[in-house]
Design a protein around this motif. Structure first.
Motif, PDB file in Angstrom:
ATOM      1  N   GLY A  85      33.100 -23.384  63.661  1.00 29.06           N
ATOM      2  CA  GLY A  85      34.065 -24.463  63.916  1.00 29.06           C
ATOM      3  C   GLY A  85      35.286 -23.925  64.641  1.00 29.06           C
ATOM      4  N   VAL A  86      36.471 -24.138  64.071  1.00 29.12           N
ATOM      5  CA  VAL A  86      37.700 -23.674  64.717  1.00 29.12           C
ATOM      6  C   VAL A  86      37.917 -22.172  64.524  1.00 29.12           C
ATOM      7  N   GLY A  87      37.085 -21.543  63.709  1.00 28.28           N
ATOM      8  CA  GLY A  87      37.125 -20.076  63.583  1.00 28.28           C
ATOM      9  C   GLY A  87      38.069 -19.543  62.523  1.00 28.28           C
ATOM     10  N   LEU A  88      38.595 -20.446  61.693  1.00 25.62           N
ATOM     11  CA  LEU A  88      39.538 -19.994  60.661  1.00 25.62           C
ATOM     12  C   LEU A  88      38.881 -18.990  59.707  1.00 25.62           C
ATOM     13  N   SER A  89      37.652 -19.292  59.304  1.00 31.46           N
ATOM     14  CA  SER A  89      36.936 -18.375  58.391  1.00 31.46           C
ATOM     15  C   SER A  89      36.689 -17.029  59.064  1.00 31.46           C
ATOM     16  N   THR A  90      36.443 -17.046  60.373  1.00 34.39           N
ATOM     17  CA  THR A  90      36.216 -15.791  61.100  1.00 34.39           C
ATOM     18  C   THR A  90      37.461 -14.906  61.006  1.00 34.39           C
ATOM     19  N   LEU A  91      38.620 -15.509  61.239  1.00 31.27           N
ATOM     20  CA  LEU A  91      39.873 -14.740  61.194  1.00 31.27           C
ATOM     21  C   LEU A  91      40.150 -14.250  59.767  1.00 31.27           C
ATOM     22  N   ARG A  92      39.872 -15.104  58.797  1.00 29.84           N
ATOM     23  CA  ARG A  92      40.134 -14.716  57.396  1.00 29.84           C
ATOM     24  C   ARG A  92      39.178 -13.618  56.947  1.00 29.84           C
ATOM     25  N   LEU A  93      37.908 -13.741  57.310  1.00 28.40           N
ATOM     26  CA  LEU A  93      36.947 -12.697  56.930  1.00 28.40           C
ATOM     27  C   LEU A  93      37.319 -11.386  57.628  1.00 28.40           C
ATOM     28  N   ALA A  94      37.748 -11.472  58.867  1.00 26.35           N
ATOM     29  CA  ALA A  94      38.111 -10.252  59.609  1.00 26.35           C
ATOM     30  C   ALA A  94      39.307  -9.560  58.956  1.00 26.35           C
ATOM     31  N   ARG A  95      40.270 -10.347  58.492  1.00 24.95           N
ATOM     32  CA  ARG A  95      41.435  -9.731  57.830  1.00 24.95           C
ATOM     33  C   ARG A  95      41.021  -9.101  56.500  1.00 24.95           C
TER      34      ARG A  95
END
Ligand SMILES: C[S@@+](CC[C@H](N)C(=O)[O-])C[C@H]1O[C@@H](n2cnc3c(N)ncnc32)[C@H](O)[C@@H]1O
Length: 218
Positions: free
Chosen positions: A63-73
């Motif tokens: 989707g908007v990639g929020l989970s991607t950024l959170r998982l990466a952090r």
């Protein structure tokens, strides 16, 4: 205030009657489909960045990639790749800073799984967070576990976690895991302390029950 979302409504009262037959057919007849040009370009971008050593984490339909950024952090030693077919969604969060170990790609996930499999690449983790439920019975094959590519996605291995606000989706997913990967996977009620994705937040705030299925494929 955020609009409330309605629970999934479907004539199905349990796992689809043809699930087993369709999954067996997909296991017997390997999926073949040439990747679209834009997916190939996205895959090249991924391969140019990934050194093959950092654990690879796939955020499928991000989707908007929020989970991607959170998982990466949360996983600084991993390369976390969010993949979505919608450029519009991916661009909505453009302003937010992206950790160096996060990558957002516009591609068809079906193609990315096929390209990873062809290269023998092994993700460490695969996340399927709130995929479209496709609640009409005739759309079973649009659900990830009903899609012909699902055996390919499982063959890549890693820890796989699905989350859904439709219990039947999670139940079918667990059944397909049993049939294709020989894994007994439990469907667990899921109550997140902090929402990982916008859909998780929306469903939770709307009072939906949430479900997850987590399994180690390797
Ligand atoms: C219901 S949204 C969930 C988005 C996000 N995971 C979340 O929880 O907020 C499902 C997403 O899957 C994406 N999607 C569906 N089929 C896809 C495919 N074949 N390849 C890539 N993305 C896909 C859609 O564009 C959409 O953004």
């Amino acid at each position: 205030m955020r609009a409330l979302s309605r629970p999934v409504h479907s004539p199905q009262t349990g796992p689809h009657q043809r699930l087993e037959e369709i999954v067996a057919r997909h296991r017997a007849h390997p999926f073949r489909k040439p990747a679209a040009e834009h997916s190939r370009a996205a895959y090249s971008e991924l391969m140019a960045i990934w050194d093959g050593r950092a654990p690879l984490v796939l955020d499928t339909g991000c989707g908007v990639g929020l989970s991607t950024l959170r998982l990466a952090r949360a996983k600084p030693d991993c390369l976390v790749v969010g993949i979505d077919q919608s450029l519009d969604r991916l661009q909505r969060r453009k302003a937010e800073s992206r950790p160096d170990n996060a990558l957002l790609l516009r591609a068809d996930m079906v193609d990315i799984w096929m390209l990873l499999a062809a290269d023998g690449a092994r993700p460490a983790e695969q996340w399927m967070l709130y995929p479209n439920p496709w609640p009409k019975p005739q759309h079973l094959q649009r659900r990830w576990h009903g899609h012909a590519v699902f055996p390919v996605a499982l063959s890549l291995g890693g820890r796989l976690e699905l989350r859904s606000n439709w219990r039947i989706y999670a139940e079918e997913h667990a059944l397909a895991l049993g049939l294709l990967a020989g894994r007994r996977a439990a469907v667990e009620a899921w109550q997140p302390e902090a929402a990982l994705t916008p859909f998780e937040a929306k469903y939770r705030d709307s009072g939906h029950a949430l479900w997850r299925v987590a399994v180690e494929l390797d």
